[in-house]
Design an enzyme around this catalytic site. Sequence first.
Site, PDB file in Angstrom:
ATOM      1  N   GLY A   9       0.778  -1.227   0.000  1.00 28.99           N
ATOM      2  CA  GLY A   9       0.000   0.000   0.000  1.00 28.99           C
ATOM      3  C   GLY A   9       0.811   1.280   0.000  1.00 28.99           C
ATOM      4  O   GLY A   9       0.271   2.363  -0.247  1.00 28.99           O
ATOM      5  N   GLY A  16      13.440   8.836  -9.302  1.00 32.06           N
ATOM      6  CA  GLY A  16      14.182   9.367  -8.177  1.00 32.06           C
ATOM      7  C   GLY A  16      15.595   9.745  -8.570  1.00 32.06           C
ATOM      8  O   GLY A  16      15.961   9.745  -9.753  1.00 32.06           O
ATOM      9  N   TYR A  48      27.275   3.027  -0.468  1.00 32.22           N
ATOM     10  CA  TYR A  48      27.490   4.307  -1.141  1.00 32.22           C
ATOM     11  C   TYR A  48      28.038   5.372  -0.196  1.00 32.22           C
ATOM     12  O   TYR A  48      28.554   6.396  -0.650  1.00 32.22           O
ATOM     13  CB  TYR A  48      26.188   4.848  -1.738  1.00 32.22           C
ATOM     14  CG  TYR A  48      25.486   3.963  -2.727  1.00 32.22           C
ATOM     15  CD1 TYR A  48      26.088   2.828  -3.276  1.00 32.22           C
ATOM     16  CD2 TYR A  48      24.185   4.268  -3.119  1.00 32.22           C
ATOM     17  CE1 TYR A  48      25.407   2.027  -4.172  1.00 32.22           C
ATOM     18  CE2 TYR A  48      23.505   3.474  -4.024  1.00 32.22           C
ATOM     19  CZ  TYR A  48      24.116   2.349  -4.540  1.00 32.22           C
ATOM     20  OH  TYR A  48      23.424   1.560  -5.418  1.00 32.22           O
TER      21      TYR A  48
END
Length: 273
Positions: A9, A16, A48
Site C-alpha cells: 500500500g 528518483g 554508497y
Amino acid sequence: METVRLNNGVTIPLLGYGTYQLPQSTGPKLLQEAIELGYRHFDSAQEYQTEAAVGDAIRHSQLARDQFFVTTKSWMDGYQATLDGIDESLQRFGYDYFDLILIHWPQRHPLESYLALEKIYQEGKARAIGVSNFNSRQLDELLANSSVIPVIDQIETHLLWPQTRMAKYLHEHQIAHESWSPLGASQLKEMVKIPLVQTIAHQHQVKPTQVLLRYLTQQGIVTIPMTTNHQHLVDNLASLDFDLSTAELASLRQFDRGLQSMHWPSWMREDAY
C-alpha cells in the site's frame, strides 16, 4: 510526480535520484539542487556512504520528512549483522525510519538477512522492505520461507537489457520492478546514437536520454538515474513530461540484447534463471 503503489500500500515516486558514486565534495549541493527542482525520491545505500548526506539535505530543505521517499540498501550478511547495520544507518541518516530498505546483494545468508528486515519492518524502522540484484530463483527461496513479500526488486534495467523475463516474474508475484543504471552506464553513448531513439526524441522535441528514461517509467518501472550535472538533473525529471505512443514503445523493444553494463556474477545473467 507519478507514483507506483507497492504491494503493502505504500507509494513510491516513479523517478528518483540515485546517489551511487555521489562525490563527497559536491554531493550536498547536488542533493540540495535536486530537492529544489522537485525530486523527493532518493536512493542511498550503506555501500554508497551517502545516507548522512541525504538526511542532511532533507533537514536543510526545511520540508517535512514525510515529503520524501528515501531508500537505503543493506550490505550486511546474516540476521544480527543486518539488524546492527540498519541501526547504524539510521544514526547516520538522522531519522528513525527509512521508507524502503533493500538487501543490496544475495550474499551467503540472504534469507537470514531478509528475516532481519522483516523484524525491522515490524518495528517501524522501514515502511517497506525488498531486495536488489535477486533473480527469480533467489526470490522463490525468500517467498517460500518468509512472511513479508518483498515490495520491490532493484535490478539493472535499460533499453539494451529491459529484463523481459524478470519483469514477467515480478509482475506475477506483485513485486515492483526498479531499475538501476537506467541509462546503461558504459552503453549510454551507444544507446543515444541509435537512429530510432534519435528520431523519437526529435518527434517529441526531447533529448535521447529522456526517451531512454521514459521507455522505462512509462512501463511502470521505478527509475533512479544518477548524475552530477545540473542540466541532467533537470532533463531527467522532465522525462516524465511527455508520453511515448504504443507503437514507439513496441518499436524500442527490438533493442533487447540482454546486455549487462558490467561483468556481474553468472547468476545475474538472464539465461541463469
